[in-house]
Design a protein around this motif. Structure first.
Motif, PDB file in Angstrom:
ATOM      1  N   MET B  17       0.821  -1.214   0.000  1.00  0.00           N
ATOM      2  CA  MET B  17       0.000   0.000   0.000  1.00  0.00           C
ATOM      3  C   MET B  17       0.857   1.267   0.000  1.00  0.00           C
ATOM      4  O   MET B  17       0.545   2.241  -0.677  1.00  0.00           O
ATOM      5  CB  MET B  17      -0.885   0.009   1.261  1.00  0.00           C
ATOM      6  CG  MET B  17      -2.084  -0.882   1.187  1.00  0.00           C
ATOM      7  SD  MET B  17      -3.314  -0.241   0.050  1.00  0.00           S
ATOM      8  CE  MET B  17      -3.906   1.140   1.017  1.00  0.00           C
ATOM      9  N   THR B  18       1.921   1.234   0.804  1.00  0.00           N
ATOM     10  CA  THR B  18       2.798   2.410   0.889  1.00  0.00           C
ATOM     11  C   THR B  18       3.394   2.731  -0.477  1.00  0.00           C
ATOM     12  O   THR B  18       3.389   3.885  -0.925  1.00  0.00           O
ATOM     13  CB  THR B  18       3.922   2.139   1.912  1.00  0.00           C
ATOM     14  OG1 THR B  18       3.323   1.805   3.157  1.00  0.00           O
ATOM     15  CG2 THR B  18       4.827   3.338   2.082  1.00  0.00           C
ATOM     16  N   THR B 272      -0.518   2.687   5.692  1.00  0.00           N
ATOM     17  CA  THR B 272       0.787   2.932   5.060  1.00  0.00           C
ATOM     18  C   THR B 272       1.813   3.359   6.108  1.00  0.00           C
ATOM     19  O   THR B 272       1.457   3.801   7.194  1.00  0.00           O
ATOM     20  CB  THR B 272       0.714   4.049   3.994  1.00  0.00           C
ATOM     21  OG1 THR B 272       0.445   5.289   4.646  1.00  0.00           O
ATOM     22  CG2 THR B 272      -0.340   3.785   2.950  1.00  0.00           C
ATOM     23  N   TYR B 274       4.764   5.456   5.051  1.00  0.00           N
ATOM     24  CA  TYR B 274       5.658   6.107   4.094  1.00  0.00           C
ATOM     25  C   TYR B 274       6.839   6.809   4.765  1.00  0.00           C
ATOM     26  O   TYR B 274       7.907   6.932   4.178  1.00  0.00           O
ATOM     27  CB  TYR B 274       4.869   7.071   3.190  1.00  0.00           C
ATOM     28  CG  TYR B 274       4.464   8.386   3.834  1.00  0.00           C
ATOM     29  CD1 TYR B 274       5.309   9.482   3.764  1.00  0.00           C
ATOM     30  CD2 TYR B 274       3.237   8.542   4.480  1.00  0.00           C
ATOM     31  CE1 TYR B 274       4.939  10.687   4.342  1.00  0.00           C
ATOM     32  CE2 TYR B 274       2.872   9.728   5.054  1.00  0.00           C
ATOM     33  CZ  TYR B 274       3.724  10.809   4.988  1.00  0.00           C
ATOM     34  OH  TYR B 274       3.376  12.004   5.564  1.00  0.00           O
TER      35      TYR B 274
END
Lengths: 171, 295
Positions: B17-18, B272, B274
């Motif tokens: 997802m990130t 996420t 990130y």
């Protein structure tokens, strides 16, 4: 009878599974950096930088100045190390660095076999992208190409722009 | 035991997802970020070296530097991980089989809770403070040098720039709207030291923030955020960033309705990481740049 046979099969299956899994573990090849990780991990602190290493801030004034279309951007300043980026038109051309080999004596040792000099200091080509000089038997000055257009002769020219004589008097 | 730098860089995902989220933000800084993963691969890419013995020496020196706690790299990694590791209930496991298909946000509306403005503001500003603190740990500039950090933002590129872009888009524009800077400043103004103390991320990184008490730490957070508002505003204006533009690019991997942006922000927050992902990439790059210069 059937039960017995079933058990035999089950035992055979279990054995082969055991063999299979142990074989998998045994064949995992050790990584090329595993040994370094193991050795360095035994100490918590102080294994990478010598106590008596010069502070990185001391090195900044010996770097070449930005000139014309070249920009110099300082990027790192740690004990025993300082680094700046050389840029032109926003593009990274090279990295410029000074480090204290007190922390890493093998870095100084490679100059023993040097056959070349830059401004009177022993110089070596390292790998395919770097040129280095050793100043005062202690400080390593390097120029590292970050763009194919920046050649070995560019690296040499920029090494000459450092204040190498000034740096030699630092210790 | 904490993970080695090799495990951390080798463990970076190529497809989760990130990564999907960061790829969909490529439109802000086209081609600037590529998802560099793998310790050895990072050495080769950063240094451009092909000499195997040099690659070996660089890797070993980088390992020694990372493991030496006095050098600050482990602290920086911890900061990047900690600021990102709030509630990850929807984390990797729940979404692992969703990668590659378009996720309808609708299905998660009952699983995520939008944050109140204050919590959202503290999140946004603490991420920025962590960027400043980690920058100083990695690059070696004294811990409260806001001015040095702001100057260096102009030179941010690659994964560092992508992290800041994601901060503006995902933690700014989506939850707060186009005037997120003013809203965050106004909310921060109304936040008391006691409210800050209740925030779990603040509780975790509290001791790393300069200041003798929560009031002075809150002050430092405000000053840090204030100092980068110019940079953030320039980014928003120069790229014409709006919440709608960001959302339409995220539509590549997630189905969102325009009136559910607070849910989208909450969903991205829990699904996420990130900051940790790109922070690991930044740290590995700097570590390797130092190692290759020192050998």
């Amino acid at each position: 009878m059937f039960f017995r046979q079933g058990r035999k099969i089950l035992v055979a299956l279990m054995l082969s599974l055991l063999l299979f899994t142990t074989a998998c573990t045994a064949t995992k090849t050790p990584g090329r950096f595993d040994q370094a990780q193991q050795v360095s991990n035994q100490q918590k602190s102080g294994q990478a930088v010598a106590k008596e290493a010069t502070q990185g801030s001391e090195f900044n004034r010996f770097f070449p100045a930005a000139s014309g279309e070249f920009q110099r951007v300082y990027t790192q300043e740690k004990k025993g190390f300082a680094e700046a980026k050389l840029k032109k038109d926003g593009k990274d051309l090279a990295m410029l660095s000074i480090s204290d080999t007190k922390s890493l004596p093998t870095a100084a040792a490679k100059f023993k076999t040097s056959t070349k000099q830059i401004n009177g200091y022993p110089a070596v080509e390292v790998g395919t992208t770097q040129t280095a000089v050793l100043v005062g038997d202690r400080y390593q000055v390097k120029v590292l190409s970050r763009d194919p257009s920046f050649t070995a002769s560019d690296r040499e020219a920029w090494l000459k722009k450092f204040n190498l004589n000034g740096l030699s008097k630092l210790q | 035991m904490s993970k080695s730098i090799i495990e951390l860089v080798d463990g970076l995902s190529t497809n989760n997802m990130t990564v999907s989220m960061l790829r969909s933000l490529d439109f802000v800084i086209p081609g600037q970020w590529n998802n560099l993963v793998g310790f050895e691969n990072t050495i080769r890419t950063v240094t451009g070296e092909i000499d195997e013995s040099i690659i070996q020496q660089v890797g070993e020196r980088a390992i020694y530097l990372y493991n030496d706690r006095s050098q600050g790299y482990q602290r920086a990694m911890w900061l990047y991980q900690t600021v990102d590791s709030t509630d990850k209930a929807l984390g990797a496991a729940a979404l692992a089989n969703k990668v590659g298909e378009k996720i309808p946000l609708l299905g998660f509306l009952n699983k995520v809770t939008p944050k109140a403005d204050k919590a959202q503001t503290i999140d946004l500003t603490l991420k920025l403070v962590v960027e400043l603190l980690a920058f100083c740990q990695i690059n070696g500039i004294p811990g409260d040098s806001i001015g040095d950090f702001v100057n260096s933002l102009a030179d941010y590129s690659g994964e560092s720039l992508m992290r800041m872009v994601a901060l503006v888009c995902v933690d700014g524009l989506i939850p707060f709207g186009p005037d997120f800077i003013q809203k965050a400043l106004a909310t921060l103004d109304k936040t008391s030291p006691q409210e800050l103390e209740k925030n779990s991320t603040f509780q975790n990184i509290n001791s790393d923030i300069p200041g003798s008490n929560s009031a002075s730490k809150l002050n430092f957070i405000g000053e840090s955020f204030n100092s980068v508002t110019g940079w953030m505003n320039d980014l928003v204006v120069s790229r014409g960033l709006t919440p709608q533009k960001v959302v339409s690019n995220l539509q590549g991997f997630i189905e969102v309705a325009d009136d559910k942006l607070d849910y989208l922000a909450a969903f991205l927050d829990v699904s996420t990481n990130y900051y940790e992902h790109t922070g690991t990439q930044t740290l590995a790059r700097r570590l390797i740049e130092r190692a290759v210069a020192e050998i």
